[in-house]
Design a protein around this motif. Structure first.
Motif, PDB file in Angstrom:
ATOM      1  N   ARG A 260      44.938  -5.669  12.555  1.00  8.45           N
ATOM      2  CA  ARG A 260      46.383  -5.453  12.603  1.00  8.45           C
ATOM      3  C   ARG A 260      47.066  -6.594  13.365  1.00  8.45           C
ATOM      4  N   ARG A 261      46.479  -6.952  14.522  1.00  9.55           N
ATOM      5  CA  ARG A 261      47.102  -7.998  15.346  1.00  9.55           C
ATOM      6  C   ARG A 261      46.978  -9.376  14.707  1.00  9.55           C
ATOM      7  N   ILE A 262      45.875  -9.620  13.994  1.00 11.25           N
ATOM      8  CA  ILE A 262      45.727 -10.903  13.298  1.00 11.25           C
ATOM      9  C   ILE A 262      46.793 -11.006  12.214  1.00 11.25           C
ATOM     10  N   ARG A 263      47.000  -9.905  11.500  1.00 11.21           N
ATOM     11  CA  ARG A 263      48.008  -9.859  10.436  1.00 11.21           C
ATOM     12  C   ARG A 263      49.414 -10.112  10.976  1.00 11.21           C
ATOM     13  N   LYS A 264      49.668  -9.565  12.146  1.00 10.59           N
ATOM     14  CA  LYS A 264      50.972  -9.743  12.773  1.00 10.59           C
ATOM     15  C   LYS A 264      51.193 -11.211  13.119  1.00 10.59           C
ATOM     16  N   ALA A 265      50.104 -11.880  13.528  1.00 12.92           N
ATOM     17  CA  ALA A 265      50.217 -13.251  14.019  1.00 12.92           C
ATOM     18  C   ALA A 265      50.240 -14.288  12.901  1.00 12.92           C
ATOM     19  N   GLY A 266      49.680 -13.977  11.718  1.00 11.43           N
ATOM     20  CA  GLY A 266      49.631 -14.984  10.669  1.00 11.43           C
ATOM     21  C   GLY A 266      48.827 -14.583   9.464  1.00 11.43           C
ATOM     22  N   ASN A 267      48.366 -15.569   8.715  1.00 11.52           N
ATOM     23  CA  ASN A 267      47.711 -15.298   7.428  1.00 11.52           C
ATOM     24  C   ASN A 267      46.202 -15.505   7.426  1.00 11.52           C
ATOM     25  N   THR A 268      45.598 -15.619   8.608  1.00 15.58           N
ATOM     26  CA  THR A 268      44.154 -15.843   8.652  1.00 15.58           C
ATOM     27  C   THR A 268      43.427 -14.777   7.839  1.00 15.58           C
TER      28      THR A 268
ATOM     29  N   GLY B  15      45.428  -4.946   5.409  1.00 13.18           N
ATOM     30  CA  GLY B  15      45.632  -6.345   5.084  1.00 13.18           C
ATOM     31  C   GLY B  15      44.367  -7.172   5.189  1.00 13.18           C
ATOM     32  N   ALA B  16      43.222  -6.494   5.280  1.00 11.78           N
ATOM     33  CA  ALA B  16      41.961  -7.228   5.267  1.00 11.78           C
ATOM     34  C   ALA B  16      41.779  -7.797   3.857  1.00 11.78           C
ATOM     35  N   ASP B  17      41.126  -8.947   3.752  1.00 13.67           N
ATOM     36  CA  ASP B  17      40.976  -9.597   2.456  1.00 13.67           C
ATOM     37  C   ASP B  17      39.731  -9.137   1.723  1.00 13.67           C
ATOM     38  N   ASP B  18      38.753  -8.657   2.484  1.00 11.77           N
ATOM     39  CA  ASP B  18      37.501  -8.237   1.874  1.00 11.77           C
ATOM     40  C   ASP B  18      36.727  -7.424   2.916  1.00 11.77           C
ATOM     41  N   TYR B  19      35.666  -6.770   2.484  1.00 12.49           N
ATOM     42  CA  TYR B  19      34.801  -6.087   3.439  1.00 12.49           C
ATOM     43  C   TYR B  19      33.371  -6.226   2.962  1.00 12.49           C
ATOM     44  N   MET B  20      32.448  -6.061   3.890  1.00 13.08           N
ATOM     45  CA  MET B  20      31.042  -6.123   3.565  1.00 13.08           C
ATOM     46  C   MET B  20      30.355  -4.934   4.208  1.00 13.08           C
ATOM     47  N   VAL B  21      29.438  -4.314   3.468  1.00 16.91           N
ATOM     48  CA  VAL B  21      28.750  -3.148   4.004  1.00 16.91           C
ATOM     49  C   VAL B  21      27.419  -3.573   4.612  1.00 16.91           C
ATOM     50  N   LYS B  22      27.207  -3.138   5.865  1.00 21.18           N
ATOM     51  CA  LYS B  22      25.946  -3.432   6.553  1.00 21.18           C
ATOM     52  C   LYS B  22      24.857  -2.499   6.034  1.00 21.18           C
ATOM     53  N   PRO B  23      23.622  -2.859   5.945  1.00 23.26           N
ATOM     54  CA  PRO B  23      23.113  -4.210   6.233  1.00 23.26           C
ATOM     55  C   PRO B  23      23.317  -5.143   5.049  1.00 23.26           C
TER      56      PRO B  23
ATOM     57  N   THR C 239      27.357 -15.684   3.263  1.00 22.68           N
ATOM     58  CA  THR C 239      27.917 -17.006   3.008  1.00 22.68           C
ATOM     59  C   THR C 239      28.668 -17.048   1.669  1.00 22.68           C
ATOM     60  N   ALA C 240      28.151 -16.334   0.667  1.00 22.36           N
ATOM     61  CA  ALA C 240      28.826 -16.329  -0.632  1.00 22.36           C
ATOM     62  C   ALA C 240      30.198 -15.663  -0.546  1.00 22.36           C
ATOM     63  N   ARG C 241      30.274 -14.552   0.192  1.00 25.81           N
ATOM     64  CA  ARG C 241      31.542 -13.831   0.287  1.00 25.81           C
ATOM     65  C   ARG C 241      32.561 -14.624   1.096  1.00 25.81           C
ATOM     66  N   ILE C 242      32.099 -15.301   2.143  1.00 28.54           N
ATOM     67  CA  ILE C 242      33.013 -16.116   2.945  1.00 28.54           C
ATOM     68  C   ILE C 242      33.559 -17.265   2.103  1.00 28.54           C
ATOM     69  N   LYS C 243      32.689 -17.875   1.333  1.00 30.26           N
ATOM     70  CA  LYS C 243      33.086 -18.958   0.458  1.00 30.26           C
ATOM     71  C   LYS C 243      34.188 -18.475  -0.484  1.00 30.26           C
ATOM     72  N   ALA C 244      33.994 -17.283  -1.052  1.00 24.77           N
ATOM     73  CA  ALA C 244      34.967 -16.725  -1.993  1.00 24.77           C
ATOM     74  C   ALA C 244      36.310 -16.464  -1.312  1.00 24.77           C
TER      75      ALA C 244
ATOM     76  N   ARG D  91      39.855 -18.304  -2.212  1.00 31.33           N
ATOM     77  CA  ARG D  91      41.079 -17.579  -2.555  1.00 31.33           C
ATOM     78  C   ARG D  91      42.227 -17.961  -1.637  1.00 31.33           C
ATOM     79  N   SER D  92      41.929 -18.103  -0.332  1.00 30.44           N
ATOM     80  CA  SER D  92      43.017 -18.383   0.600  1.00 30.44           C
ATOM     81  C   SER D  92      43.540 -19.800   0.427  1.00 30.44           C
ATOM     82  N   SER D  93      42.680 -20.753   0.070  1.00 30.03           N
ATOM     83  CA  SER D  93      43.217 -22.100  -0.113  1.00 30.03           C
ATOM     84  C   SER D  93      43.980 -22.185  -1.432  1.00 30.03           C
ATOM     85  N   ALA D  94      43.594 -21.367  -2.425  1.00 28.02           N
ATOM     86  CA  ALA D  94      44.353 -21.317  -3.676  1.00 28.02           C
ATOM     87  C   ALA D  94      45.742 -20.747  -3.414  1.00 28.02           C
TER      88      ALA D  94
END
Ligand code: CA
Length: 158
Positions: A78-86, A107-115, A122-127, A131-134
């Motif tokens: 929530r606080r990251i969203r308030k501060a910007g677009n990271t 406003g999360a961009d994605d989620y990953m289920v542990k484990p 690395t693949a999900r971060i890349k994606a 998306r964010s640079s696009a």
């Protein structure tokens, strides 16, 4: 080889924040991200993550665990969203279906289920980064003032 070097170079400029209180999971993520060429900023608590984000303004994506000793991952999101677009990726435990939905609503961009395995991380971060640079590219040349919307890419003024 050249392609490989270019990729390494691109990733070296990409800083990732990893917020996870369980040190074994955190080390697992950190080691694998570093191996893939990312620069990593680590945090054990939500409070620490917010501090580090202030310090490292060039963090390109934040990975947030939800269950934490102090403020939880949702609050950090929530606080990251308030501060910007990271871009934010939530790290959820198995069966937290409700939490997943909430994470995306926050406003999360994605989620990953542990484990998860190293390749998935690395693949999900890349994606997410792609998306964010696009999105950034799309927003270039778009300006809003009061009720005016100017889009230089489409030659539109509304
Ligand atoms: Ca946790």
């Amino acid at each position: 080889m050249e392609q490989f070097l270019i990729e390494r170079k691109e990733q070296a400029m990409k800083k990732v924040l990893v917020l996870e209180d369980e040190s074994s999971i955190r080390s697992f993520i950190v080691i694998n991200l570093r191996r893939a060429g990312y620069e990593v900023v680590e945090a054990e608590t939500g409070e620490e993550a917010l501090e580090k984000l202030k310090e490292h303004t060039d963090v390109r994506v934040a990975l947030l665990d939800i269950m934490l000793p102090g403020i939880d991952g949702f609050e950090v999101c929530r606080r990251i969203r308030k501060a910007g677009n990271t871009p934010v990726m939530m790290l959820t435990a198995k069966g937290e279906t409700f939490d997943k939905v909430l994470g995306l609503e926050l406003g999360a961009d994605d989620y990953m289920v542990k484990p998860f395995d190293a390749k998935e991380v690395t693949a999900r971060i890349k994606a997410v980064l792609r998306r964010s640079s696009a999105k950034e590219e799309e927003n270039k040349g778009v300006y809003d003032f009061d009720n005016l919307h100017l889009d230089m890419n489409r030659y539109e003024l509304k």
